[in-house]
Design an enzyme around this catalytic site. Structure first.
Site, short mmCIF file in Angstrom:
data_model
loop_
_atom_site.label_atom_id
_atom_site.label_comp_id
_atom_site.label_asym_id
_atom_site.label_seq_id
_atom_site.Cartn_x
_atom_site.Cartn_y
_atom_site.Cartn_z
N CYS A 79 -8.97 19.70 -12.16
CA CYS A 79 -9.45 18.69 -13.10
C CYS A 79 -10.97 18.76 -13.22
CB CYS A 79 -9.04 17.30 -12.63
SG CYS A 79 -9.64 15.96 -13.71
N CYS A 91 -9.96 11.38 -6.83
CA CYS A 91 -9.54 12.48 -5.96
C CYS A 91 -10.69 12.90 -5.05
CB CYS A 91 -9.08 13.68 -6.78
SG CYS A 91 -7.52 13.41 -7.66
N GLN A 95 6.10 2.76 -3.49
CA GLN A 95 5.36 3.99 -3.19
C GLN A 95 5.00 4.73 -4.48
OE1 GLN A 95 4.18 5.19 -0.29
NE2 GLN A 95 4.96 3.41 0.84
N TYR A 123 6.30 -7.45 6.23
CA TYR A 123 5.68 -6.93 5.00
C TYR A 123 6.75 -6.17 4.22
CZ TYR A 123 1.69 -7.61 8.18
OH TYR A 123 0.79 -8.11 9.10
N GLU A 166 7.93 -11.45 3.58
CA GLU A 166 7.05 -10.92 2.53
C GLU A 166 6.26 -12.06 1.93
OE1 GLU A 166 4.89 -9.25 -0.19
OE2 GLU A 166 6.01 -8.02 1.25
N ASP A 183 5.33 -2.60 7.62
CA ASP A 183 4.61 -1.76 6.67
C ASP A 183 3.45 -2.58 6.10
OD1 ASP A 183 3.75 0.08 4.82
OD2 ASP A 183 5.54 0.01 3.57
N CYS A 242 -0.65 3.31 5.86
CA CYS A 242 -1.32 4.13 4.86
C CYS A 242 -2.79 4.34 5.20
CB CYS A 242 -1.18 3.53 3.46
SG CYS A 242 -1.85 1.87 3.31
#
Length: 404
Positions: free
Chosen positions: A74, A85, A239, A268, A292, A334, A361
């Site tokens: 890119c 990115c 996701q 979560y 949640e 999570d 993550c």
């Protein structure tokens, strides 16, 4: 100290660091360099200097390239342009190696655990994988991306060369209609491409001082994972990589191994992906307590799992609800990028599950919480990492913590 902002430095690039940059040292100061690779010699322009022991810079010219350097697919993956990115200039296998080094370093530095990490590739390749994106609208009404650590808007091209689409990492076609029209300046756009090939667009704007959300197209998306079809808020949590939900559900289920007729926690819980897996393990005589904080997500979860009455939904903040739950045999969590935090980890440890499956993550947040678990008698007995965000510095990990 005289500011280095705008100064061009010759920098010998060192180790990769968490956040999509590498570490260099120039005249006694640490310089975090983007668009570089370990072992390179670069000219780096300082983009941020707050006068402390470090500054930030972009590699604007490579004097000695690493063998793993490639041409970014890119043209916007360059200094001063799109900040989405981090590693387009690195070969795919080396991107995963860099992420593995970061996870290992964070575990060592924050949790005192020395562990070799392998980041696993997900199906689908490096491009065309991203199914959820947030764009911003510039003053000219064109949709674009933020520049790195900036509010500047980098517009996406209507018809980029090579037919790669406005953004090469986005699902093919999902942004075409978005970049071809003009929007209210200052608005944000949420774009989702679901598993059935439908694109959903929501515009977030401020009108007369009030925040307004307007669905341009769609609103309820369809996803497939864990042997089920999910219908949920198109702009809620799911996701972003199309293969990630299935991969994470598989590992979480394997490691949780909740006993038949037993009790499990899903903290979560989102729309209930892991709750569905746990419910299949405990069976109709067991219990899955799903917590949640997002009311829409928990409502979606309840609506998607009507055939699993053993899943009991609690809408509320995990740190407030977790101490009220009955003790589980296993727990899955999570948490958001910041991690679960000490209070939640200690509450889980107090409940005494035999195993805890932690989906993360952010490797730094994971390492901090693993250290807290270790102080409460849980050891890291399993770790898998997945390249669920190719071309970026992000990595998804699943950790198994067992009571020692």
């Amino acid at each position: 100290m005289t500011s280095w902002l705008g100064r061009t430095l010759e920098a010998e690039v060192g180790a990769v660091a968490h956040g999509g940059h590498c570490v260099s040292r120039v005249d006694g100061r640490v310089v975090f360099v983007r668009h570089a690779l370990p072992g390179e010699l670069v000219l780096a322009e300082v983009t941020e200097d707050k006068g402390g022991s470090y500054c930030r810079a972009d590699a604007v010219r490579v004097l000695r390239a690493a063998p793993q350097r490639v041409t970014p697919p890119c043209p916007l993956a360059a200094p001063g342009k799109c900040g989405g990115c981090d590693w387009q200039h690195a070969a795919p296998e080396f991107q995963r190696e860099l992420k593995a080094r970061v996870v290992s370093e964070q575990l060592s530095r924050l949790a005192g655990i020395d562990r070799t990490v392998v980041v696993e590739e997900l199906p689908g390749g490096m491009l065309g994988w991203r199914t959820r994106m947030r764009l911003v609208v510039g003053r000219d009404g064109r949709a674009g991306m933020r520049a790195h650590r900036s509010h500047d808007v980098v517009p996406l091209p209507d018809s980029p060369p090579g037919g790669a689409g406005p953004c090469p990492i986005a699902r093919a076609g999902m942004l075409d209609s978005v970049v071809s029209r003009r929007w209210q300046p200052g608005a944000e756009l949420e774009v989702t491409a679901d598993a059935d090939g439908n694109t959903h667009v929501r515009e977030l704007s401020t009108v007369r001082g009030k925040r307004r959300a307007r669905h341009i197209r769609g609103g309820v998306c369809v996803e497939h994972a864990a042997g089920r079809t999910w219908k949920l808020d198109a702009h809620g949590f799911w996701q972003v990589h199309p293969a990630a939900a299935e991969a994470l559900a598989s590992v979480a289920g394997q490691w949780a191994d909740a006993p038949r007729g037993g009790r499990a926690w899903d903290l979560y819980a989102g729309a209930g992906l892991f709750a569905a897996v746990l419910a299949g393990q405990v069976g109709p005589d067991g219990e899955v307590w799903a917590v949640e904080s997002g009311r829409r997500a928990s409502a979606d979860g309840a609506a998607n799992l009507p055939d699993l009455p053993q899943v009991r939904w609690h809408s509320g903040r995990v740190e407030q609800v977790v101490r009220q739950l009955p003790e589980p045999a296993v727990a899955v969590l999570d948490p958001p990028r910041a991690g679960a935090g000490r209070a939640v980890v200690e509450s889980i440890a107090d409940a005494g599950p035999a195993r805890v499956v932690y989906v993360a993550c952010d490797p730094a947040a994971l390492a901090r919480d693993v250290a807290t678990f270790a102080g409460r008698g849980y050891e890291l007995s399993g770790l898998r990492a997945f390249d669920a965000f190719p071309m970026t510095h992000h990595v998804e990990c699943v950790a198994l913590l067992a009571r020692s």
